[in-house]
Design an enzyme around this catalytic site. Sequence first.
Site, PDB file in Angstrom:
ATOM      1  N   ALA A  66      50.333  28.863  39.252  1.00 41.49           N
ATOM      2  CA  ALA A  66      50.361  29.056  37.802  1.00 41.49           C
ATOM      3  C   ALA A  66      48.981  29.549  37.372  1.00 41.49           C
ATOM      4  O   ALA A  66      48.000  29.364  38.093  1.00 41.49           O
ATOM      5  CB  ALA A  66      50.694  27.734  37.127  1.00 41.49           C
ATOM      6  N   GLY A 105      52.553  27.086  42.035  1.00 46.82           N
ATOM      7  CA  GLY A 105      53.687  27.798  41.462  1.00 46.82           C
ATOM      8  C   GLY A 105      54.092  29.000  42.313  1.00 46.82           C
ATOM      9  O   GLY A 105      55.258  29.400  42.306  1.00 46.82           O
ATOM     10  N   GLU A 108      56.273  27.666  44.819  1.00 49.90           N
ATOM     11  CA  GLU A 108      57.517  27.264  44.150  1.00 49.90           C
ATOM     12  C   GLU A 108      58.417  28.471  43.903  1.00 49.90           C
ATOM     13  O   GLU A 108      59.639  28.385  44.024  1.00 49.90           O
ATOM     14  CB  GLU A 108      57.188  26.531  42.846  1.00 49.90           C
ATOM     15  N   GLU A 128      48.373  21.438  43.748  1.00 52.48           N
ATOM     16  CA  GLU A 128      48.292  20.917  42.371  1.00 52.48           C
ATOM     17  C   GLU A 128      47.556  19.585  42.306  1.00 52.48           C
ATOM     18  O   GLU A 128      46.845  19.303  41.344  1.00 52.48           O
ATOM     19  CB  GLU A 128      49.699  20.757  41.780  1.00 52.48           C
TER      20      GLU A 128
HETATM   21  N1  3HC Z   1      44.778  30.579  37.767  1.00 53.71           N
HETATM   22  C1  3HC Z   1      43.817  31.287  37.151  1.00 53.71           C
HETATM   23  N2  3HC Z   1      42.751  31.822  37.777  1.00 53.71           N
HETATM   24  C2  3HC Z   1      42.687  31.631  39.105  1.00 53.71           C
HETATM   25  C3  3HC Z   1      43.645  30.909  39.818  1.00 53.71           C
HETATM   26  C4  3HC Z   1      44.749  30.371  39.094  1.00 53.71           C
HETATM   27  N3  3HC Z   1      45.735  29.699  39.699  1.00 53.71           N
HETATM   28  N4  3HC Z   1      43.308  30.896  41.119  1.00 53.71           N
HETATM   29  C5  3HC Z   1      42.153  31.583  41.223  1.00 53.71           C
HETATM   30  N5  3HC Z   1      41.783  32.023  40.012  1.00 53.71           N
HETATM   31  C6  3HC Z   1      40.607  32.848  39.687  1.00 53.71           C
HETATM   32  C7  3HC Z   1      39.310  32.113  39.986  1.00 53.71           C
HETATM   33  O1  3HC Z   1      38.910  31.325  38.878  1.00 53.71           O
HETATM   34  C8  3HC Z   1      38.363  33.256  40.271  1.00 53.71           C
HETATM   35  O2  3HC Z   1      37.970  33.778  39.036  1.00 53.71           O
HETATM   36  P1  3HC Z   1      36.490  34.368  38.852  1.00 53.71           P
HETATM   37  O3  3HC Z   1      36.373  35.480  39.857  1.00 53.71           O
HETATM   38  O4  3HC Z   1      36.466  34.783  37.443  1.00 53.71           O
HETATM   39  O5  3HC Z   1      35.553  33.217  39.163  1.00 53.71           O
HETATM   40  C9  3HC Z   1      39.255  34.293  40.948  1.00 53.71           C
HETATM   41  O6  3HC Z   1      40.604  33.931  40.595  1.00 53.71           O
HETATM   42  C10 3HC Z   1      39.143  34.298  42.459  1.00 53.71           C
HETATM   43  O7  3HC Z   1      39.288  32.969  42.927  1.00 53.71           O
HETATM   44  P2  3HC Z   1      38.352  32.384  44.083  1.00 53.71           P
HETATM   45  O8  3HC Z   1      36.925  32.690  43.786  1.00 53.71           O
HETATM   46  O9  3HC Z   1      38.731  30.955  44.240  1.00 53.71           O
HETATM   47  O10 3HC Z   1      38.819  33.270  45.306  1.00 53.71           O
HETATM   48  P3  3HC Z   1      39.066  32.866  46.812  1.00 53.71           P
HETATM   49  O11 3HC Z   1      39.509  34.097  47.495  1.00 53.71           O
HETATM   50  O12 3HC Z   1      37.888  32.101  47.343  1.00 53.71           O
HETATM   51  O13 3HC Z   1      40.300  31.832  46.799  1.00 53.71           O
HETATM   52  C11 3HC Z   1      42.446  31.006  46.212  1.00 53.71           C
HETATM   53  C12 3HC Z   1      41.563  32.245  46.404  1.00 53.71           C
HETATM   54  C13 3HC Z   1      42.663  30.292  47.552  1.00 53.71           C
HETATM   55  C14 3HC Z   1      43.765  31.480  45.671  1.00 53.71           C
HETATM   56  C15 3HC Z   1      41.746  30.038  45.236  1.00 53.71           C
HETATM   57  O14 3HC Z   1      41.378  30.744  44.083  1.00 53.71           O
HETATM   58  C16 3HC Z   1      42.580  28.878  44.786  1.00 53.71           C
HETATM   59  O15 3HC Z   1      42.678  27.888  45.494  1.00 53.71           O
HETATM   60  N6  3HC Z   1      43.201  28.975  43.592  1.00 53.71           N
HETATM   61  C17 3HC Z   1      43.888  27.889  42.960  1.00 53.71           C
HETATM   62  C18 3HC Z   1      45.232  27.672  43.568  1.00 53.71           C
HETATM   63  C19 3HC Z   1      45.937  26.564  42.853  1.00 53.71           C
HETATM   64  O16 3HC Z   1      45.410  25.507  42.604  1.00 53.71           O
HETATM   65  N7  3HC Z   1      47.220  26.802  42.511  1.00 53.71           N
HETATM   66  C20 3HC Z   1      47.989  25.855  41.816  1.00 53.71           C
HETATM   67  C21 3HC Z   1      47.864  26.088  40.352  1.00 53.71           C
HETATM   68  S1  3HC Z   1      48.669  24.842  39.393  1.00 53.71           S
HETATM   69  C22 3HC Z   1      50.297  25.269  39.461  1.00 53.71           C
HETATM   70  O17 3HC Z   1      50.656  26.177  40.151  1.00 53.71           O
HETATM   71  C23 3HC Z   1      51.202  24.440  38.625  1.00 53.71           C
HETATM   72  C24 3HC Z   1      52.631  24.699  38.944  1.00 53.71           C
HETATM   73  O18 3HC Z   1      53.087  23.758  39.868  1.00 53.71           O
HETATM   74  C25 3HC Z   1      53.469  24.606  37.723  1.00 53.71           C
END
Ligand code: 3HC
Length: 693
Positions: A66, A105, A108, A128
Site C-alpha cells: 500500500a 498489499g 495481497e 506490515e
Molecule cells: N509507500 C510509499 N512509499 C514507499 C513505499 C510504500 N509502501 N515503499 C517505499 N517507498 C518509498 C520510500 O519512502 C523511498 O522514498 P524516497 O526515495 O523519497 O526516500 C522510495 O520509495 C524507495 O524506497 P527505499 O529507499 O526503501 O528503496 P529500497 O530499494 O531500499 O527498498 C523496498 C525497496 C524493499 C520496497 C522498501 O522500500 C520497503 O520495504 N518498502 C515498504 C514495504 C512495506 O512495508 N509494504 C507494506 C506497506 S503496508 C500495506 O501494504 C498495508 C496493506 O496490507 C493494506
Amino acid sequence: MTAINEVADLSYEGEIAILTLNSPPVNALAAPVRDGLSLGVKQAAANPEAKAIVIICLGRTFIAGADITEFGKPPKGASLLDTISTMEDAAIPVIAAIHGTALGGGLEVALACHYRVAVPSAKCGLPEVNLGLLPGAGGTQRLPRAIGPEMALGMVTSGEHIGAAHCLKLGLLDAVVEEGKLREGAVAFARQVIDEKRSLRRLRDIDDKLIAARARPEMFQQFRQVNAKKFRGFQSPESNIRCIEAAVNLPFDEGIKVERKLFMELMSGVQSAAQRYAFFAERAVWKLPDVPDDTPTLPVAKVGVIGAGTMGGGIAMNFLNAGIPVTIVETRQDALTRGLVTIRMNYENTVKRGRLTMPDVEKRMALLKGTLSLDDLADRDLIIEAVFENMELKKEVFGKLDKIAKQGAILATNTSYLNVDEIASATTRPESVIGWHFFSPANVMRLLEVVRGARTSKPVIATSMQMARKIGKVAALVGVCPGFVGNRMLAQRQREAQKLILEGVMPWDVDRVLYHFGFPMGPFQMSDLAGLDIGWSKEKSTSSTIREILCEMDRRGQKTGAGFYDYDADRNAKMSPVVEKIILEFAAKKGITRRAINDAEILERCIYPMINEGAKILEEGKAIRASDIDVVWINGYGWPVYRGGPMFFGDTMGLDKVLAKMRQFESEMGPEFAPSKLLEKLADEGKRFLDMR
Ligand code: 3HC
Ligand code: NAI
C-alpha cells in the site's frame, strides 16, 4: 497498447492480456495504481478474445505494498479490498508476474490472482508488522490457505522477505521462470493454464491446510509463548496472530471482518503511527540539505583500521562483509593476534548459527591483513581510528597518519565523546577528518553517527554516508559536541538515574520502569553488562559515587558476578541487599532525606531531560532534523520503535506537558532541568518537533 490511466496500460500477446503497471519508485498501491488494476482487469475480462490476464510491473519491483503516505488521509479511488475482489472474481485466469519484491498489499494483490509466477531473484513478504499493522487486504486470510497457518504465522509476525525458491516450495508461487525473462515466462505459463484448462484457483475457496490445522489449536498459544520476548510491548504481532486464528476457525468472509476490525484498530493507534514515522525517518537521514546528491564522492576500495580491540575488530568486519580489503594496525603482536582471533571466532560462531559457511569465512579472512606498522596504511582510501579514548593518543595517531596517509584519504575517528575538530587539528588536512561513531558490537549494531567537523569537506561527508549505506548501516549526520547526539542525551538519563537512587528508589526500580517502557534493559542493568569499571581506576577512586564504591569492592558488573545486582552462576540478576545498604548509607552520609518516588516520576525524570537535550541539539544545529535524533535512539540505544524515538514521544506526550514538567523540576531541583529555548518556543506555539521540517 491501450492506456488505462497514467500508471497502467493493457496490451495483448494473442489471447493473453498483459496489464502493465508503472508507478515509480516502487509501484506502491496509490489510488491510480488501484484504479489501473481494477479497470484494467475489468476491461481485459470483458474482451471475449482474452483468455487470461498477466499482471506485471515496470521498474525495479513488483508492487511493494500500500502507499504508506496515503495512510490517515481521506480515501480516494477504488479501495484495495474492492480491487482485490475484482481480480479474484474475474472470469478468466489472472496471473501475477513478480520481480523485485511483492510486499504487503503487493503480495495481497498477488494472492488474489489465480496463479503467481516469479523470477528467481524475487522475494515475497508481508512486512506490515514492521509498520505496526497487519495485512489488511485479505492477506491474513489467503496466506494461511496457500502455505498453512504455521508458516503464515511466522511470515506475518516477522515481516520477513522470502526468496522465490522457498516460496515455490511453500506453495506461495506456482512457478519460477528464467531471470530477466519474466514477461515471456509469465505468458508461457498463462498459455499452459489455458491449454490445460486449469480451474480459476481462488485461494478464498481452498481450505485443506486450515482443516488440518484445526486439529492443533494449541499451536497459537505455543507460538505466543515461544515469541513472547520478541513481541514484548508491540501490539501488532498479537493482532496478526488473531487474524490467522480467525482464518483457521471462521469462514473466509467472517475472517475478513476480523482482519478489517483489527487493521483499523492498529491503523488508528499510536504504535503504528510511530512505526510508520520510523520507516520514513530512516529514509530521511540520507537527505543532507547542504550536501546534495550530486556531490562528488571519493573512491573507497581499501580500508585501514587502527586498534584491534572491541570496536576495531567489529568495524573491520563490516568492510570484510562487503568484500572490501582491510588492514588492521596494533601496537603489540599479542593484541593484534587476539584481535584477529576474535574476528575469526565471531565469524565461526555465525557459521554455527547457520548464517554463514566456512568458505564465506575464509573469503572474508583472506581480505584481512594485520600489521604493527602504521606505514602499511599508506595506500588506504579510508582509515578509521579506534584506539583508546584519550585525546593525546588520538592526536598523536592523527599526527602520524597525516604524514603516512595518501592525499585524499578519509581519516575517520571512532571516538565516543572527544572533539573531532581538536583531533583534526593534529593534521594539516582537517577537511579529510571526520567522525565515524560506531556502536558496540560494531558488526551488529545498525547505527552510525557520522560526525562532521567544522572543516570536513562535503565530498568526505558524501563518501562517508555512501559507504555507511554500502556496509548496511543507517547513518545520521551529526555535529561536534560532547557525546554527539546519542551519548549526549544518554548522559541526561544516566545523571537522573544516579540521582533517583539516592533520593528514594533502588536501581531495580529504575530498571523496571524503563524496561516496561520498552527498553531492552534499564541503565543499571546496562552498566552491569558493560562493566562498571569503564573509565574507572583504582588509584584515582575516592568512594565519591556509588559506582566507585562498587568498583572498589570489586563489584564491577556481570563479569565479576556482582555489580548493582547480584548474579548467580548463570548470570541471572537478583536484587542486592548489599547494594541497598550501600545506597542507604551513602544517601544518609550526603544528608539526603529519602522520599517515596512513584514510577511516573522515574520515567519523567529519565526521559524528559533527554527530550529537552534533543531540543538543544536541534537548536544548536548538531542534528539536521528531529527524526534523525529518533533514528539514533531507535537504532543505537534500544528505544522501542513503537514509541517512535524520544522526539516523537515528546510530540506524542505534548510539548506543553514536557515543558511544564521541566519547569516544575527546575524549580524543585535545579538548573539541570532548565528548558531549552526551542522547547519553550514550540510549546508556546502549540507545535511539535515534527512540524519543524
Ligand atoms: N509507500 C510509499 N512509499 C514507499 C513505499 C510504500 N509502501 N515503499 C517505499 N517507498 C518509498 C520510500 O519512502 C523511498 O522514498 P524516497 O526515495 O523519497 O526516500 C522510495 O520509495 C524507495 O524506497 P527505499 O529507499 O526503501 O528503496 P529500497 O530499494 O531500499 O527498498 C523496498 C525497496 C524493499 C520496497 C522498501 O522500500 C520497503 O520495504 N518498502 C515498504 C514495504 C512495506 O512495508 N509494504 C507494506 C506497506 S503496508 C500495506 O501494504 C498495508 C496493506 O496490507 C493494506
Ligand atoms: P579497546 O581498549 O577494546 O581497544 C583499543 C585498542 O587500540 C587496543 O587493542 C589497543 O592495543 C589499541 N591501540 C592503542 N593505541 C594504539 C596505537 N597507537 N596504534 C594502534 N593500536 C592502538 O577499546 P574500544 O572499546 O575498542 O574503544 C576504541 C574507541 O572506540 C574509543 O575511542 C572508544 O571511545 C570508542 N567507542 C567504544 C565503544 C564501546 O562500546 N566500546 C562504542 C563506540 C565507540
